[in-house]
Each structure stands twice: as C-alpha cells, then as structure tokens.
Design a protein around this motif. Structure first.
Motif, PDB file in Angstrom:
ATOM      1  N   GLU A 180      -7.970   3.635   6.856  1.00 22.77           N
ATOM      2  CA  GLU A 180      -7.275   3.717   8.137  1.00 22.77           C
ATOM      3  C   GLU A 180      -5.918   3.038   8.084  1.00 22.77           C
ATOM      4  OE1 GLU A 180     -10.559   2.839   7.923  1.00 22.77           O
ATOM      5  OE2 GLU A 180     -11.322   4.761   8.635  1.00 22.77           O
ATOM      6  N   SER A 181      -5.847   1.939   7.378  1.00 21.73           N
ATOM      7  CA  SER A 181      -4.589   1.211   7.253  1.00 21.73           C
ATOM      8  C   SER A 181      -3.552   2.050   6.508  1.00 21.73           C
ATOM      9  CB  SER A 181      -4.834  -0.100   6.510  1.00 21.73           C
ATOM     10  OG  SER A 181      -3.627  -0.771   6.293  1.00 21.73           O
ATOM     11  N   LEU A 182      -3.971   2.689   5.434  1.00 25.04           N
ATOM     12  CA  LEU A 182      -3.044   3.514   4.658  1.00 25.04           C
ATOM     13  C   LEU A 182      -2.587   4.732   5.462  1.00 25.04           C
ATOM     14  CD1 LEU A 182      -1.535   4.015   2.016  1.00 25.04           C
ATOM     15  CD2 LEU A 182      -3.534   5.281   1.216  1.00 25.04           C
ATOM     16  N   VAL A 183      -3.536   5.406   6.117  1.00 24.11           N
ATOM     17  CA  VAL A 183      -3.170   6.577   6.927  1.00 24.11           C
ATOM     18  C   VAL A 183      -2.191   6.169   8.026  1.00 24.11           C
ATOM     19  CG1 VAL A 183      -4.044   8.306   8.552  1.00 24.11           C
ATOM     20  CG2 VAL A 183      -5.247   7.893   6.410  1.00 24.11           C
ATOM     21  N   SER A 184      -2.462   5.061   8.669  1.00 27.11           N
ATOM     22  CA  SER A 184      -1.576   4.575   9.730  1.00 27.11           C
ATOM     23  C   SER A 184      -0.174   4.294   9.193  1.00 27.11           C
ATOM     24  CB  SER A 184      -2.162   3.307  10.352  1.00 27.11           C
ATOM     25  OG  SER A 184      -1.273   2.751  11.284  1.00 27.11           O
ATOM     26  N   GLN A 220       0.835  -1.200   0.000  1.00 28.12           N
ATOM     27  CA  GLN A 220       0.000   0.000   0.000  1.00 28.12           C
ATOM     28  C   GLN A 220       0.868   1.248   0.000  1.00 28.12           C
ATOM     29  OE1 GLN A 220      -2.590  -0.083   3.385  1.00 28.12           O
ATOM     30  NE2 GLN A 220      -3.613  -1.954   2.754  1.00 28.12           N
ATOM     31  N   VAL A 221       1.922   1.214   0.783  1.00 30.56           N
ATOM     32  CA  VAL A 221       2.824   2.368   0.878  1.00 30.56           C
ATOM     33  C   VAL A 221       3.517   2.604  -0.463  1.00 30.56           C
ATOM     34  CG1 VAL A 221       4.908   3.260   1.995  1.00 30.56           C
ATOM     35  CG2 VAL A 221       3.149   2.120   3.360  1.00 30.56           C
ATOM     36  N   ASP A 222       3.945   1.529  -1.120  1.00 26.71           N
ATOM     37  CA  ASP A 222       4.590   1.670  -2.429  1.00 26.71           C
ATOM     38  C   ASP A 222       3.629   2.239  -3.472  1.00 26.71           C
ATOM     39  OD1 ASP A 222       7.034   0.710  -1.516  1.00 26.71           O
ATOM     40  OD2 ASP A 222       6.574  -1.374  -2.069  1.00 26.71           O
ATOM     41  N   MET A 223       2.370   1.806  -3.416  1.00 29.51           N
ATOM     42  CA  MET A 223       1.378   2.348  -4.350  1.00 29.51           C
ATOM     43  C   MET A 223       1.144   3.828  -4.071  1.00 29.51           C
ATOM     44  SD  MET A 223      -1.431  -0.672  -4.898  1.00 29.51           S
ATOM     45  CE  MET A 223      -1.471  -1.411  -3.277  1.00 29.51           C
ATOM     46  N   ALA A 224       1.045   4.204  -2.796  1.00 31.61           N
ATOM     47  CA  ALA A 224       0.869   5.615  -2.434  1.00 31.61           C
ATOM     48  C   ALA A 224       2.078   6.431  -2.884  1.00 31.61           C
ATOM     49  CB  ALA A 224       0.661   5.761  -0.933  1.00 31.61           C
ATOM     50  N   PHE A 225       3.266   5.884  -2.718  1.00 31.04           N
ATOM     51  CA  PHE A 225       4.488   6.556  -3.158  1.00 31.04           C
ATOM     52  C   PHE A 225       4.439   6.810  -4.663  1.00 31.04           C
ATOM     53  CE2 PHE A 225       8.813   6.433  -4.842  1.00 31.04           C
ATOM     54  CZ  PHE A 225       9.425   7.422  -4.084  1.00 31.04           C
ATOM     55  N   ASP A 226       4.045   5.790  -5.415  1.00 34.20           N
ATOM     56  CA  ASP A 226       3.951   5.905  -6.869  1.00 34.20           C
ATOM     57  C   ASP A 226       2.938   6.988  -7.263  1.00 34.20           C
ATOM     58  OD1 ASP A 226       4.768   4.883  -9.482  1.00 34.20           O
ATOM     59  OD2 ASP A 226       2.719   4.105  -9.637  1.00 34.20           O
TER      60      ASP A 226
END
Length: 111
Positions: A80-84, A45-51
């Motif tokens: 919530e998971s992504l924000v966390s 999820q973090v990598d997708m948000a970074f992209d």
C-alpha cells in the motif's frame, strides 16, 4: 523532597540505565553476516521501483515490482505504501505512468 517524587525520579533513572545497558550489550554482540544480496543504502521505495522499471523496460504490476525489489535489494516493501507513493508521483507527472490499475511504467523522458 516528597518520597513519591524521589521514588519516581529514581525509577526513571533506573529505567534509563537499564536501556543503556541493553544497548551496550547489543553492540558487543557480533553482527550476523547478511545472507541476502547487498542492499544499496540510501534508496527510497520509489527509487527502488524506478530502478526495477528502468531495467524491465516495460510496465509492471505492483506485485511484480515488489517481488523484484525483494530479490534485487533484499528489502520487503509495504504494498500500500508503494502504490500510494507511485500514485502520487503519477499525479505530479514525476517519472511514472499508470497505464492500468496497479500497473506502473516510466515516462519516456525518465528512461
């Protein structure tokens, strides 16, 4: 052997075999073609948000990040998971900044 123990063991074997049979039947069914955009495997999820933030080149609210992840990767991510996850990265000084509440951007060196 006690009849109750024998019955329990046989019930366990029966349940196991039924589960295996269901799995085999599922594997025999043709797989439906994916209608959405192809998902790049292996991205968190973090990598997708970074992209998404790298392409945006500006801060985005978490709602916008989630929409773009859904559109680009065809994945529904829990808010919530992504924000966390992103908040933890911000606290560690790892790639992300949080200029406003629920708004994230990339550190200058991460762009």
């Amino acid at each position: 052997m006690n009849d109750d123990v024998t019955e329990t063991i046989l019930s366990v074997f029966e349940a196991s075999l039924e589960a295996q049979l269901r799995a085999v039947r599922r594997l025999r069914q043709p797989q439906p073609a994916s209608d959405g955009p192809p998902r790049r495997k292996g991205l968190s999820q973090v990598d997708m948000a970074f992209d998404i933030l790298k392409k945006a080149r500006s801060p985005l609210h978490v709602s916008q990040i989630l929409e773009r992840i859904q559109t680009h990767f065809g994945v529904t991510v829990d808010r919530e998971s992504l924000v966390s996850s992103l908040t933890k990265k911000v606290a560690r000084g790892d790639r992300f900044l949080r200029p406003e509440k629920n708004t994230f951007s990339l550190r200058p060196e991460a762009r």
